[in-house]
Structure formats: structure tokens, C-alpha cells
Scaffold this motif. Structure first.
Motif, short mmCIF file in Angstrom:
data_model
loop_
_atom_site.label_atom_id
_atom_site.label_comp_id
_atom_site.label_asym_id
_atom_site.label_seq_id
_atom_site.Cartn_x
_atom_site.Cartn_y
_atom_site.Cartn_z
N VAL A 1 2.85 -23.76 -13.95
CA VAL A 1 2.98 -23.94 -12.50
C VAL A 1 2.76 -25.41 -12.15
O VAL A 1 3.50 -26.00 -11.35
CB VAL A 1 1.98 -23.04 -11.76
CG1 VAL A 1 1.94 -23.40 -10.26
CG2 VAL A 1 2.37 -21.58 -11.93
N VAL B 1 7.48 -13.72 -13.58
CA VAL B 1 7.18 -13.37 -12.19
C VAL B 1 6.11 -14.29 -11.63
O VAL B 1 6.27 -14.86 -10.53
CB VAL B 1 6.74 -11.89 -12.09
CG1 VAL B 1 6.15 -11.61 -10.71
CG2 VAL B 1 7.91 -10.97 -12.35
N PHE B 2 5.02 -14.48 -12.35
CA PHE B 2 3.91 -15.26 -11.80
C PHE B 2 4.23 -16.74 -11.76
O PHE B 2 3.89 -17.43 -10.78
CB PHE B 2 2.63 -15.01 -12.61
CG PHE B 2 1.91 -13.75 -12.21
CD1 PHE B 2 0.98 -13.76 -11.18
CD2 PHE B 2 2.16 -12.56 -12.85
CE1 PHE B 2 0.33 -12.61 -10.79
CE2 PHE B 2 1.52 -11.40 -12.48
CZ PHE B 2 0.60 -11.41 -11.45
N VAL B 3 4.89 -17.26 -12.79
CA VAL B 3 5.23 -18.69 -12.77
C VAL B 3 6.22 -18.99 -11.65
O VAL B 3 6.03 -19.96 -10.89
CB VAL B 3 5.80 -19.13 -14.14
CG1 VAL B 3 6.36 -20.54 -14.06
CG2 VAL B 3 4.73 -19.07 -15.21
N GLY C 1 -2.94 -16.25 -18.44
CA GLY C 1 -3.25 -16.90 -17.17
C GLY C 1 -3.38 -18.40 -17.32
O GLY C 1 -2.97 -19.17 -16.43
N ILE D 1 5.60 -10.70 -17.00
CA ILE D 1 4.42 -11.29 -16.34
C ILE D 1 4.57 -12.80 -16.23
O ILE D 1 4.32 -13.40 -15.17
CB ILE D 1 3.14 -10.93 -17.12
CG1 ILE D 1 2.89 -9.41 -17.07
CG2 ILE D 1 1.93 -11.68 -16.58
CD1 ILE D 1 2.63 -8.87 -15.69
N TRP D 2 4.95 -13.43 -17.31
CA TRP D 2 5.12 -14.88 -17.34
C TRP D 2 6.13 -15.34 -16.30
O TRP D 2 5.86 -16.25 -15.50
CB TRP D 2 5.56 -15.29 -18.74
CG TRP D 2 6.24 -16.60 -18.87
CD1 TRP D 2 7.59 -16.82 -18.95
CD2 TRP D 2 5.63 -17.90 -18.96
NE1 TRP D 2 7.86 -18.17 -19.07
CE2 TRP D 2 6.67 -18.85 -19.08
CE3 TRP D 2 4.31 -18.35 -18.95
CZ2 TRP D 2 6.43 -20.21 -19.20
CZ3 TRP D 2 4.07 -19.71 -19.06
CH2 TRP D 2 5.11 -20.62 -19.17
N ALA E 1 6.82 -17.21 -8.88
CA ALA E 1 6.21 -17.01 -7.56
C ALA E 1 5.29 -18.16 -7.19
O ALA E 1 5.37 -18.72 -6.09
CB ALA E 1 5.44 -15.68 -7.55
N LEU E 2 4.40 -18.55 -8.09
CA LEU E 2 3.44 -19.62 -7.78
C LEU E 2 4.11 -20.96 -7.65
O LEU E 2 3.75 -21.76 -6.78
CB LEU E 2 2.35 -19.66 -8.87
CG LEU E 2 1.43 -18.44 -8.92
CD1 LEU E 2 0.49 -18.52 -10.11
CD2 LEU E 2 0.63 -18.32 -7.63
N ILE F 1 0.08 -19.93 -17.70
CA ILE F 1 0.79 -19.82 -16.41
C ILE F 1 0.38 -20.95 -15.48
O ILE F 1 1.23 -21.58 -14.84
CB ILE F 1 0.53 -18.44 -15.77
CG1 ILE F 1 1.33 -17.36 -16.50
CG2 ILE F 1 0.91 -18.45 -14.29
CD1 ILE F 1 1.04 -15.96 -16.02
#
Length: 295
Positions: free
Chosen positions: A164, A75-77, A157, A72-73, A79-80, A160
């Protein structure tokens, strides 16, 4: 090459090979060996246990949580960071007053030390005096302060968003450099043909920098997966392991609980993931070079 030239080449390369071996491969091999022994602060004498520690770690539910958190960490970091970085690069690529100043200011989060950025965001997330709660309360989105870093539902969240903010300038600078290499004649030709800004972006700009996008995605994935300081300073991997990823779990087991063997097992799994990512990275890099030579 002649026999003499081969020997001379090895002589010149030998210092670099020794340095890489001492700083990289020796610790990696040592970690793999350490994972086969049971070593702790209470019982410092190494006791060979083979793959028993691997079976123990794989059966532990915390391992599954660490793997999920790391996914999760990362992928989201990644991507954003790449989305925001690309949008900022598009903005900075336009001709506007104060363009140089804006490019310099964008770099500030990235050049800020990770520990300093983490402390700054901890203050911002403070449930009583933090800027985040004050802003949300003033907008009427919440009616009381929230402990963002103390709740399992919001901690991941929160960190993250901090990561970002800290890392998107790197992607912005990479994409800005890539955008300046796009063939402007093709852009102007598409504009003459009636293509709008969105069509030019997807049909001309993005295909022209797709190799840079692929390399930056892989590079930021490697850096993010191995990130440590923001998570450790903000949450220590908590609450209840809600933000524990491989680097924080290795540090906690090794230096917090002195369970060196189990920490080494996590280190081996981390090495395998990073080795896979690095292999893919160099594969994409090599493919881009071959494509450039062919063109």
C-alpha cells in the motif's frame, strides 16, 4: 474502404500484430501446451499427461491457499491504495504553500524500485532493530519485538502495508488529475445551496469522477494480482505458504523446484483471471468513451 486501402491498412498493422503475437500470445499458448506435459529438471523429456496436472493441482490444498491468499492480497491492497490515494489527492488538490513540492514527495514511494522498497520494509520489520517494533514498544502497544514476517498471522498484513505504501501514489496522481476536471461551477452552486464539504464530495465530486474511479480500481487490481517483487523479497511466499500468491507460486514451482508442468498449470489459471480482469477493464473503458460521445 477500397480493397487497396484494406490491404494497405493490414500492411501497416502487420508489424505490430507480429510483435504482439511474438511477445504475448506465443508465450501464452506455450504455457497452455506446457501445462499438458509433465516436465521436470530430473526428467526433462516432456511426457504428455493431458489434464492430469490440473486435477492434481485442484486437489492440492496448497492451491486453495494460494487462491485465498491472492484474493486477500488483491482486495486489501487495492482497497487501501485507492482509499489512501483518494484522500491524498483531496489534500493535494487544495491550494496551500509548497503544493508542488508536496506532489513531488508523494511520488517517491511509487518511483522507488520494488526490490529496494521490499528491502527497506524488511529492515523496518526486523524483530530486533526494526523501526516498527521500536515505535510500537515506545508507544506501549507491545512489550517485546515481534517477527512480523516470520509469523503466519502477521506476514500477510505486513506485506500488504508495504505494498500500500509503495502503490498509493499512483492512485493519488490519477485521482488528483480527475479532481481537476470536476466542474467547479457545480461545486460552487452546491456550496451556495448550503451543501457542506461532505455533501459536495458525495453529490458532486464523486459522481463526476466515477468512471476514473472504476478504471483505476480495475487497473490497480490487474497490477496487484500480478505483483511479485515485494512479496518474494520480503517473505518468499512464506512462512508456510502464508503469503504465496499466483506469481510467487509459479516462480517457486518453475525455478525453485523445476516442476515446469505444474508451474504452467498455475500460469494458465493466472492467465484466465487476468484475461477476465482485462476484459472487464476494456468494457468499462469502452462504456466511458460511449458515454462521453453521447454527452
Amino acid at each position: 474502404m477500397s480493397h487497396r486501402e484494406r490491404w494497405m491498412a493490414w500492411i501497416f498493422v502487420a508489424p505490430a500484430l507480429l510483435l504482439v503475437g511474438a511477445l504475448m500470445y506465443y508465450p501464452m499458448i506455450g504455457t497452455i501446451i506446457e501445462s499438458l506435459y509433465s516436465t521436470s529438471f530430473i526428467n526433462p523429456a516432456p511426457k504428455f499427461q493431458g489434464l492430469a496436472a490440473y486435477y492434481k493441482i485442484l486437489a492440492d490444498p496448497i492451491f486453495g491457499q494460494v487462491v485465498w491468499n491472492s484474493l486477500i492480497w488483491t482486495v486489501f491492497v487495492v482497497a487501501l491504495q485507492n482509499v489512501f490515494g483518494f484522500l491524498v489527492a483531496l489534500l493535494l488538490n487544495q491550494h496551500m504553500p509548497g503544493q508542488g513540492l508536496m506532489r513531488s514527495l508523494v511520488l517517491l514511494p511509487w518511483v522507488l524500485p520494488g526490490v529496494v522498497a521490499a528491502i527497506l520494509w524488511r529492515f523496518m520489520y526486523d524483530p530486533q532493530l526494526g523501526l516498527v517494533n521500536s515505535l510500537l514498544i515506545s508507544l506501549g502497544l507491545i512489550d517485546h519485538g515481534t517477527a512480523w514476517l516470520a509469523e503466519t498471522s502477521t506476514a500477510m498484513g505486513s506485506i500488504i502495508m508495504a505494498a500500500v505504501w509503495k502503490g498509493f501514489p499512483f492512485s493519488a496522481i490519477v485521482y488528483l488529475a480527475a479532481l481537476q476536471t470536476v466542474d467547479q461551477e457545480q461545486v460552487e452552486a452546491a456550496k451556495i445551496d448550503g451543501a457542506g464539504a461532505t455533501r459536495r464530495l458525495f453529490d458532486v465530486v464523486l459522481p463526476g469522477i466515477k468512471d476514473v474511479i472504476a478504471i483505476n480500481l480495475l487497473l490497480t487490481t490487474i497490477l496487484t494480482f500480478n505483483y511479485f517483487d515485494i512479496i518474494w523479497v520480503m517473505t518468499n511466499g512464506g512462512p508456510q505458504n502464508a503469503t504465496a500468491i499466483f506469481p510467487t507460486q509459479i516462480y517457486e514451482l518453475g525455478f525453485g523446484q523445476f516442476r515446469f508442468g505444474e508451474a504452467a498449470v498455475y500460469g494458465v489459471f493466472s492467465i484466465l483471471v487476468l484475461a477476465l480482469l482485462i476484459t472487464v477493464y476494456f468494457g468499462v473503458l469502452s462504456r466511458g468513451r460511449h458515454r462521453g460521445k453521447a454527452s
